[in-house]
Design a protein around this motif. Structure first.
Motif, PDB file in Angstrom:
ATOM      1  N   LEU A   1       9.431 -13.007   8.916  1.00  0.00           N
ATOM      2  CA  LEU A   1       9.492 -11.576   8.636  1.00  0.00           C
ATOM      3  C   LEU A   1      10.151 -10.822   9.777  1.00  0.00           C
ATOM      4  O   LEU A   1      10.086 -11.246  10.932  1.00  0.00           O
ATOM      5  N   ARG A   2      10.747  -9.717   9.412  1.00  0.00           N
ATOM      6  CA  ARG A   2      11.258  -8.754  10.372  1.00  0.00           C
ATOM      7  C   ARG A   2      10.494  -7.455  10.133  1.00  0.00           C
ATOM      8  O   ARG A   2       9.861  -7.290   9.083  1.00  0.00           O
ATOM      9  N   PRO A   3      10.532  -6.523  11.081  1.00  0.00           N
ATOM     10  CA  PRO A   3       9.779  -5.276  10.893  1.00  0.00           C
ATOM     11  C   PRO A   3      10.082  -4.567   9.569  1.00  0.00           C
ATOM     12  O   PRO A   3       9.188  -4.052   8.913  1.00  0.00           O
ATOM     13  N   ARG A   4      11.351  -4.560   9.142  1.00  0.00           N
ATOM     14  CA  ARG A   4      11.689  -3.883   7.893  1.00  0.00           C
ATOM     15  C   ARG A   4      11.037  -4.564   6.696  1.00  0.00           C
ATOM     16  O   ARG A   4      10.673  -3.918   5.726  1.00  0.00           O
ATOM     17  N   HIS A   5      10.878  -5.896   6.754  1.00  0.00           N
ATOM     18  CA  HIS A   5      10.177  -6.616   5.692  1.00  0.00           C
ATOM     19  C   HIS A   5       8.711  -6.183   5.649  1.00  0.00           C
ATOM     20  O   HIS A   5       8.153  -5.966   4.570  1.00  0.00           O
ATOM     21  N   LEU A   6       8.125  -6.081   6.824  1.00  0.00           N
ATOM     22  CA  LEU A   6       6.716  -5.704   6.914  1.00  0.00           C
ATOM     23  C   LEU A   6       6.471  -4.320   6.322  1.00  0.00           C
ATOM     24  O   LEU A   6       5.504  -4.112   5.582  1.00  0.00           O
ATOM     25  N   VAL A   7       7.356  -3.390   6.614  1.00  0.00           N
ATOM     26  CA  VAL A   7       7.211  -2.028   6.088  1.00  0.00           C
ATOM     27  C   VAL A   7       7.307  -2.054   4.562  1.00  0.00           C
ATOM     28  O   VAL A   7       6.506  -1.435   3.866  1.00  0.00           O
ATOM     29  N   ALA A   8       8.283  -2.788   4.039  1.00  0.00           N
ATOM     30  CA  ALA A   8       8.445  -2.866   2.583  1.00  0.00           C
ATOM     31  C   ALA A   8       7.217  -3.499   1.933  1.00  0.00           C
ATOM     32  O   ALA A   8       6.717  -3.002   0.909  1.00  0.00           O
ATOM     33  N   LEU A   9       6.709  -4.580   2.506  1.00  0.00           N
ATOM     34  CA  LEU A   9       5.519  -5.233   1.947  1.00  0.00           C
ATOM     35  C   LEU A   9       4.314  -4.294   1.972  1.00  0.00           C
ATOM     36  O   LEU A   9       3.527  -4.258   1.019  1.00  0.00           O
ATOM     37  N   THR A  10       4.191  -3.529   3.035  1.00  0.00           N
ATOM     38  CA  THR A  10       3.081  -2.574   3.146  1.00  0.00           C
ATOM     39  C   THR A  10       3.187  -1.497   2.075  1.00  0.00           C
ATOM     40  O   THR A  10       2.191  -1.159   1.420  1.00  0.00           O
ATOM     41  N   VAL A  11       4.370  -0.972   1.867  1.00  0.00           N
ATOM     42  CA  VAL A  11       4.581   0.050   0.831  1.00  0.00           C
ATOM     43  C   VAL A  11       4.247  -0.527  -0.544  1.00  0.00           C
ATOM     44  O   VAL A  11       3.581   0.115  -1.353  1.00  0.00           O
ATOM     45  N   LEU A  12       4.683  -1.753  -0.788  1.00  0.00           N
ATOM     46  CA  LEU A  12       4.408  -2.374  -2.085  1.00  0.00           C
ATOM     47  C   LEU A  12       2.913  -2.617  -2.286  1.00  0.00           C
ATOM     48  O   LEU A  12       2.402  -2.438  -3.393  1.00  0.00           O
ATOM     49  N   ARG A  13       2.216  -3.007  -1.247  1.00  0.00           N
ATOM     50  CA  ARG A  13       0.766  -3.199  -1.370  1.00  0.00           C
ATOM     51  C   ARG A  13       0.086  -1.872  -1.700  1.00  0.00           C
ATOM     52  O   ARG A  13      -0.772  -1.811  -2.577  1.00  0.00           O
ATOM     53  N   GLU A  14       0.495  -0.819  -0.993  1.00  0.00           N
ATOM     54  CA  GLU A  14      -0.144   0.484  -1.195  1.00  0.00           C
ATOM     55  C   GLU A  14       0.215   1.105  -2.538  1.00  0.00           C
ATOM     56  O   GLU A  14      -0.603   1.816  -3.117  1.00  0.00           O
ATOM     57  N   SER A  15       1.398   0.811  -3.047  1.00  0.00           N
ATOM     58  CA  SER A  15       1.830   1.421  -4.309  1.00  0.00           C
ATOM     59  C   SER A  15       1.377   0.625  -5.522  1.00  0.00           C
ATOM     60  O   SER A  15       1.337   1.165  -6.625  1.00  0.00           O
ATOM     61  N   GLY A  16       1.099  -0.656  -5.335  1.00  0.00           N
ATOM     62  CA  GLY A  16       0.733  -1.496  -6.461  1.00  0.00           C
ATOM     63  C   GLY A  16       1.925  -1.839  -7.346  1.00  0.00           C
ATOM     64  O   GLY A  16       1.763  -2.382  -8.425  1.00  0.00           O
ATOM     65  N   GLY A  17       3.105  -1.521  -6.907  1.00  0.00           N
ATOM     66  CA  GLY A  17       4.330  -1.749  -7.669  1.00  0.00           C
ATOM     67  C   GLY A  17       5.109  -0.453  -7.744  1.00  0.00           C
ATOM     68  O   GLY A  17       4.523   0.612  -7.951  1.00  0.00           O
ATOM     69  N   ILE A  18       6.400  -0.554  -7.553  1.00  0.00           N
ATOM     70  CA  ILE A  18       7.238   0.637  -7.487  1.00  0.00           C
ATOM     71  C   ILE A  18       8.646   0.247  -7.923  1.00  0.00           C
ATOM     72  O   ILE A  18       9.043  -0.913  -7.789  1.00  0.00           O
ATOM     73  N   SER A  19       9.399   1.194  -8.436  1.00  0.00           N
ATOM     74  CA  SER A  19      10.783   0.904  -8.818  1.00  0.00           C
ATOM     75  C   SER A  19      11.616   0.659  -7.560  1.00  0.00           C
ATOM     76  O   SER A  19      11.274   1.130  -6.470  1.00  0.00           O
ATOM     77  N   GLN A  20      12.716  -0.076  -7.730  1.00  0.00           N
ATOM     78  CA  GLN A  20      13.612  -0.299  -6.595  1.00  0.00           C
ATOM     79  C   GLN A  20      14.088   1.028  -6.033  1.00  0.00           C
ATOM     80  O   GLN A  20      14.132   1.208  -4.814  1.00  0.00           O
ATOM     81  N   GLN A  21      14.410   1.957  -6.916  1.00  0.00           N
ATOM     82  CA  GLN A  21      14.877   3.274  -6.485  1.00  0.00           C
ATOM     83  C   GLN A  21      13.767   4.012  -5.730  1.00  0.00           C
ATOM     84  O   GLN A  21      14.007   4.647  -4.711  1.00  0.00           O
ATOM     85  N   GLY A  22      12.547   3.919  -6.230  1.00  0.00           N
ATOM     86  CA  GLY A  22      11.412   4.545  -5.552  1.00  0.00           C
ATOM     87  C   GLY A  22      11.172   3.941  -4.186  1.00  0.00           C
ATOM     88  O   GLY A  22      10.867   4.650  -3.222  1.00  0.00           O
ATOM     89  N   LEU A  23      11.325   2.620  -4.091  1.00  0.00           N
ATOM     90  CA  LEU A  23      11.165   1.950  -2.804  1.00  0.00           C
ATOM     91  C   LEU A  23      12.245   2.403  -1.833  1.00  0.00           C
ATOM     92  O   LEU A  23      11.957   2.684  -0.664  1.00  0.00           O
ATOM     93  N   ALA A  24      13.479   2.504  -2.314  1.00  0.00           N
ATOM     94  CA  ALA A  24      14.578   2.982  -1.458  1.00  0.00           C
ATOM     95  C   ALA A  24      14.269   4.374  -0.939  1.00  0.00           C
ATOM     96  O   ALA A  24      14.471   4.669   0.242  1.00  0.00           O
ATOM     97  N   GLY A  25      13.750   5.240  -1.806  1.00  0.00           N
ATOM     98  CA  GLY A  25      13.405   6.600  -1.382  1.00  0.00           C
ATOM     99  C   GLY A  25      12.274   6.619  -0.376  1.00  0.00           C
ATOM    100  O   GLY A  25      12.334   7.341   0.616  1.00  0.00           O
TER     101      GLY A  25
END
Length: 160
Positions: free
Chosen positions: A37-61
């Motif tokens: 993992l790199r820090p950017r991976h960790l941030v994305a994984l954290t957002v996905l855990r907290e959101s329970g699932g999100i659109s690619q566009q929503g994740l980009a935002g």
């Protein structure tokens, strides 16, 4: 135009924060690397855990990065089996991204490794001091002015 003289006793936090951030970043990167993992991976994984699932566009935002970069980031994570992209049932043109069980496990491992790294970097501070530092940094990043008395919650000690 001459610059105003600076008192020699004045404290400037910027250089210390920069040094501390550099130490934390280097240590974090070294404990995340064995996990792939790199820090950017960790941030994305954290957002996905907290959101329970999100659109690619929503994740980009949420991550405030370009959609093309999100695709590359998700390709990395998907190749490791950490995330899954599925077509949205409501709109087949969109992809919904969610954390897999393997992704949740890897994220927990990364958080444990980061806790050890943080202990190493902040080892000179007592637990209560770390809590105060965290609260001060959290408030500073929110843009809201804060006093050290307010952060410590101790109204009796007005000096820092």
């Amino acid at each position: 135009m001459s610059a105003l003289p600076v008192e020699e006793s004045e404290h400037r936090s910027g250089p210390l924060l920069d040094h501390l951030a550099r130490r934390m970043r280097l240590r974090s990167e070294s404990v995340l690397a064995p996990l792939g993992l790199r820090p950017r991976h960790l941030v994305a994984l954290t957002v996905l855990r907290e959101s329970g699932g999100i659109s690619q566009q929503g994740l980009a935002g949420t991550l405030q990065i370009d959609g093309t970069n999100v695709v590359g980031l998700l390709n990395d994570l998907e190749a490791e089996g950490l995330v899954e992209r599925r077509r949205s049932p409501e709109d087949r043109r969109r992809h919904v991204v969610s954390l897999t069980a393997a992704g949740a496990k890897r994220l927990r491992e990364a958080e444990c490794a980061l806790a050890v790294a943080e202990d190493e970097v902040l080892g000179a501070l007592e637990p209560a001091e770390r809590d105060t530092l965290y609260e001060l940094l959290r408030r500073a990043t929110s843009g809201r002015p804060v006093s050290c008395v307010e952060a410590s919650g101790d109204e009796s000690d007005a000096t820092c």
